[in-house]
Write a protein that holds these residues in place. Structure first.
Motif, short mmCIF file in Angstrom:
data_model
loop_
_atom_site.label_atom_id
_atom_site.label_comp_id
_atom_site.label_asym_id
_atom_site.label_seq_id
_atom_site.Cartn_x
_atom_site.Cartn_y
_atom_site.Cartn_z
N ALA A 1 11.43 7.23 14.60
CA ALA A 1 10.44 8.02 15.38
C ALA A 1 10.00 8.99 14.55
CB ALA A 1 11.47 8.67 16.44
N MET A 2 10.90 9.24 13.54
CA MET A 2 10.32 10.53 12.60
C MET A 2 9.33 9.85 11.59
SD MET A 2 13.42 12.97 11.84
CE MET A 2 14.79 11.75 11.60
N ALA A 3 9.54 8.59 11.27
CA ALA A 3 8.72 7.96 10.36
C ALA A 3 7.40 7.62 10.97
CB ALA A 3 9.25 6.49 9.78
N LEU A 4 7.22 7.19 12.17
CA LEU A 4 6.09 7.05 13.12
C LEU A 4 5.22 8.24 13.21
CD1 LEU A 4 7.19 4.25 15.47
CD2 LEU A 4 5.54 4.09 13.79
N TYR A 5 6.13 9.20 13.64
CA TYR A 5 5.59 10.73 13.75
C TYR A 5 4.81 11.14 12.54
CZ TYR A 5 4.88 15.82 14.32
OH TYR A 5 4.46 16.90 14.17
N ASP A 6 5.07 10.95 11.52
CA ASP A 6 4.74 11.23 10.24
C ASP A 6 3.32 10.55 10.00
OD1 ASP A 6 6.61 12.90 9.57
OD2 ASP A 6 7.84 11.67 8.26
N VAL A 7 3.32 9.17 10.39
CA VAL A 7 2.21 8.38 10.52
C VAL A 7 1.16 8.87 11.25
CG1 VAL A 7 1.13 5.98 10.84
CG2 VAL A 7 3.29 6.39 9.36
N PHE A 8 1.59 9.13 12.44
CA PHE A 8 0.52 9.57 13.38
C PHE A 8 -0.06 10.90 13.15
CE2 PHE A 8 3.19 7.18 16.84
CZ PHE A 8 2.72 5.99 16.69
N VAL A 9 0.71 11.80 12.63
CA VAL A 9 0.08 13.01 12.28
C VAL A 9 -0.74 13.01 10.83
CG1 VAL A 9 0.94 15.43 11.28
CG2 VAL A 9 1.73 14.32 13.49
N GLY A 10 -0.20 12.13 9.94
CA GLY A 10 -0.89 12.03 8.62
C GLY A 10 -2.01 10.95 8.57
N TYR B 1 6.95 -5.14 16.87
CA TYR B 1 7.30 -5.10 15.91
C TYR B 1 6.54 -3.87 14.62
CZ TYR B 1 9.14 -9.98 16.64
OH TYR B 1 9.80 -11.04 17.08
N TYR B 2 7.34 -3.49 14.00
CA TYR B 2 6.66 -2.70 13.08
C TYR B 2 6.44 -3.27 11.62
CZ TYR B 2 11.51 -0.92 11.44
OH TYR B 2 12.69 -0.77 11.15
N ILE B 3 5.48 -3.28 10.84
CA ILE B 3 5.28 -3.76 9.81
C ILE B 3 5.82 -2.80 8.64
CG2 ILE B 3 3.47 -4.95 8.22
CD1 ILE B 3 1.74 -4.77 10.88
N VAL B 4 6.42 -3.49 7.62
CA VAL B 4 7.16 -2.54 6.67
C VAL B 4 6.73 -3.31 5.31
CG1 VAL B 4 9.32 -1.92 5.80
CG2 VAL B 4 9.07 -2.35 8.28
N ILE B 5 6.50 -2.51 4.33
CA ILE B 5 6.45 -2.99 2.98
C ILE B 5 7.23 -1.95 2.06
CG2 ILE B 5 4.00 -1.85 2.67
CD1 ILE B 5 3.32 -4.05 0.87
N LYS B 6 7.94 -2.37 1.17
CA LYS B 6 8.89 -1.38 0.47
C LYS B 6 9.62 -0.23 1.16
CE LYS B 6 6.02 -2.59 -3.64
NZ LYS B 6 5.29 -2.09 -4.56
N ASP B 7 9.86 -0.78 2.30
CA ASP B 7 10.85 0.15 3.10
C ASP B 7 9.60 1.46 3.87
OD1 ASP B 7 13.14 -0.97 2.96
OD2 ASP B 7 13.53 0.10 1.27
N LYS B 8 8.56 1.06 3.91
CA LYS B 8 7.68 2.15 4.58
C LYS B 8 6.79 1.32 5.57
CE LYS B 8 3.66 4.76 3.66
NZ LYS B 8 2.37 5.04 2.73
N ILE B 9 6.68 2.09 6.75
CA ILE B 9 5.93 1.53 7.89
C ILE B 9 4.57 1.53 7.79
CG2 ILE B 9 5.69 1.89 10.52
CD1 ILE B 9 8.55 2.98 10.81
N ILE C 1 -1.75 1.40 9.29
CA ILE C 1 -2.26 2.53 8.50
C ILE C 1 -3.73 2.78 7.58
CG2 ILE C 1 0.00 4.00 8.28
CD1 ILE C 1 0.22 3.40 5.39
N SER C 2 -4.18 3.49 7.57
CA SER C 2 -5.50 3.70 6.57
C SER C 2 -5.58 3.20 5.28
CB SER C 2 -6.30 4.73 6.69
OG SER C 2 -5.64 5.78 6.15
N SER C 3 -4.56 3.31 4.53
CA SER C 3 -4.45 2.89 3.21
C SER C 3 -4.22 1.46 2.93
CB SER C 3 -3.11 3.78 2.60
OG SER C 3 -2.06 3.39 3.17
N VAL C 4 -3.81 0.74 4.11
CA VAL C 4 -3.47 -0.67 3.85
C VAL C 4 -4.70 -1.41 4.78
CG1 VAL C 4 -1.22 -0.63 3.33
CG2 VAL C 4 -1.84 -0.91 5.71
N ARG C 5 -5.58 -0.96 5.39
CA ARG C 5 -6.72 -1.58 6.16
C ARG C 5 -7.46 -2.15 5.18
NH1 ARG C 5 -9.34 2.07 10.53
NH2 ARG C 5 -10.25 -0.08 11.20
N GLY C 6 -8.20 -3.27 5.83
CA GLY C 6 -9.01 -4.16 4.99
C GLY C 6 -8.49 -5.06 4.00
#
Length: 179
Positions: A25-34, A70-78, A101-106
């Motif tokens: 939940a905290m990791a997702l919150y950081d994604v949603f805000v950031g 499912y959440y998508i994880v790369i190197k322990d990051k959602i 997240i925008s940094s992995v889109r495309g």
């Protein structure tokens, strides 16, 4: 509980069943805000005020017997989410939802994971149809649907009401089990 795997490993990525934990939940919150601007289609204009709001949403979703994300994880990051937002066994149909997240889109990640989710729908759950409901302004997702063999069934005018009260048209893309 649905007869679906808890994890799907697609190196270097992993899909992990979205379970309600404080860390997630905290990791997702950081994604949603950031990444708020990028997340606008998925959050439908909602402003997430705290991680505990995310946690309560995860708990509600986890308890639903017709939802499996499912959440998508790369190197322990959602970096995203994909899965079944709703499964209608009586109609033999499921709505698939996803975001990145925008940094992995495309980078073709949804193109890579969508076949795994479709396989679960058709082979494990014995469904006949999967549906993607996409905001008409989300051009990237519309292209994903078309690249992956989905057919535009129609456009629902003012089909979605966002948290702010605004109305949004939604494209409905469909893929049947036999193509």
């Amino acid at each position: 509980m649905l007869p679906l795997p808890a994890d799907i490993v697609v190196p270097p990525f992993a899909l992990r069943h979205l379970v309600p934990t404080h860390d997630i939940a905290m990791a997702l919150y950081d994604v949603f805000v950031g990444d708020a601007e990028n997340m606008r289609f998925w959050l439908r204009g909602e402003k997430i005020k705290s991680w505990d709001v995310v946690f309560k949403g995860l708990e509600r979703a986890y308890k639903c017997d017709n939802m499996y994300m499912y959440y998508i994880v790369i190197k322990d990051k959602i970096v995203g989410e994909i899965g079944f937002a709703s499964i209608e066994q009586e109609k033999k149909s499921a709505h698939i939802d996803y975001w990145l997240i925008s940094s992995v889109r495309g980078q073709g990640l949804i193109d890579r994971f969508l076949p795994y989710i479709e396989e679960l729908a058709f082979d494990r759950l014995k469904l006949k149809q999967v549906v993607l409901g996409i905001d008409v302004d989300n051009i990237a997702s519309c292209k994903i649907a078309e690249r992956n063999g989905y057919t535009l069934k129609g456009i629902s005018k003012s089909g979605k009401v966002w948290v702010d009260g605004s109305l949004h048209d939604e494209c409905e893309y469909v893929k049947n089990q036999n193509g």
